[in-house]
Design a protein around this motif. Structure first.
Motif, PDB file in Angstrom:
ATOM      1  N   PHE A   1       2.231   1.779  -3.377  1.00 31.47           N
ATOM      2  CA  PHE A   1       1.400   2.141  -4.532  1.00 31.47           C
ATOM      3  C   PHE A   1       0.427   4.221  -4.135  1.00 31.47           C
ATOM      4  O   PHE A   1       0.392   5.294  -4.762  1.00 31.47           O
ATOM      5  N   TYR A   2       0.764   4.380  -2.681  1.00 32.75           N
ATOM      6  CA  TYR A   2       0.530   5.443  -2.516  1.00 32.75           C
ATOM      7  C   TYR A   2       1.459   6.511  -2.984  1.00 32.75           C
ATOM      8  O   TYR A   2       1.098   7.614  -3.348  1.00 32.75           O
TER       9      TYR A   2
ATOM     10  N   ALA B   1       0.691  -1.448  -0.196  1.00 31.97           N
ATOM     11  CA  ALA B   1      -0.132   0.138  -0.233  1.00 31.97           C
ATOM     12  C   ALA B   1       0.501   1.075  -0.076  1.00 31.97           C
ATOM     13  O   ALA B   1       0.399   1.977  -0.536  1.00 31.97           O
TER      14      ALA B   1
ATOM     15  N   GLU C   1      -9.390   3.638  -7.359  1.00 31.70           N
ATOM     16  CA  GLU C   1      -8.876   2.556  -6.169  1.00 31.70           C
ATOM     17  C   GLU C   1      -7.355   1.526  -5.585  1.00 31.70           C
ATOM     18  O   GLU C   1      -6.829   1.512  -6.958  1.00 31.70           O
ATOM     19  N   ASP C   2      -7.374   1.880  -4.695  1.00 28.92           N
ATOM     20  CA  ASP C   2      -6.211   1.228  -4.446  1.00 28.92           C
ATOM     21  C   ASP C   2      -6.298  -0.303  -3.881  1.00 28.92           C
ATOM     22  O   ASP C   2      -7.441  -1.116  -4.650  1.00 28.92           O
TER      23      ASP C   2
ATOM     24  N   VAL D   1      -1.848   4.064 -12.945  1.00 30.35           N
ATOM     25  CA  VAL D   1      -3.199   3.586 -12.222  1.00 30.35           C
ATOM     26  C   VAL D   1      -4.852   3.492 -13.455  1.00 30.35           C
ATOM     27  O   VAL D   1      -5.295   4.520 -14.353  1.00 30.35           O
TER      28      VAL D   1
END
Length: 131
Positions: free
Chosen positions: A21-22, A18, A111-112, A93
């Motif tokens: 990703f961010y 996560a 969305e993640d 993304v």
């Protein structure tokens, strides 16, 4: 004017996935990645130009009491939604097409990896010095 920095917890399965990703896909800035106690980890990240941060973590009720993917429709207000969508798409993304809903308001979503969903929002009157 007093401004408060807000912090929104986002439940995720894998903290390192996560976090990558961010930071890598969404371009968030890492503020902290700390382990303040045994079994506790807190990662705080901030979107570019925002006064509101998100946090992911483990070992605390704020992260453990909500299932991953349960955050839905968290709005990220942007000055130029087309530019924001192009930027995220260039990073790999999957962003939905921009939808204009009237009165100069536009939305696009993504969305993640855990299914938490985010909405870009552009409001025509919140541009330039009004942003």
């Amino acid at each position: 004017m007093d401004m408060k920095l807000e912090l929104i917890p986002i439940p995720v399965v894998d903290l390192d996935r996560a976090k990558a990703f961010y930071i890598e896909k969404l371009g968030f800035r890492e503020d902290v990645d700390v382990r303040p106690a045994a079994g506790v980890r807190v990662v705080q990240m901030t979107p570019p130009g925002s006064a509101c941060s998100i946090s992911i973590g483990s070992g605390l009720p704020v992260y453990e009491d909500s299932p991953p993917g349960s955050v839905k429709g968290l709005h990220l207000v942007v000055a130029d939604i087309e530019e924001a969508c192009i930027d995220l798409r260039s990073r790999g993304v999957d962003v939905s097409p921009v939808e204009e809903v009237g009165d100069g308001v536009k939305y696009a979503g993504f969305e993640d990896p855990d299914g938490n969903t985010f909405i870009f929002q552009e409001m025509a009157w919140r541009t330039g010095s009004n942003f």
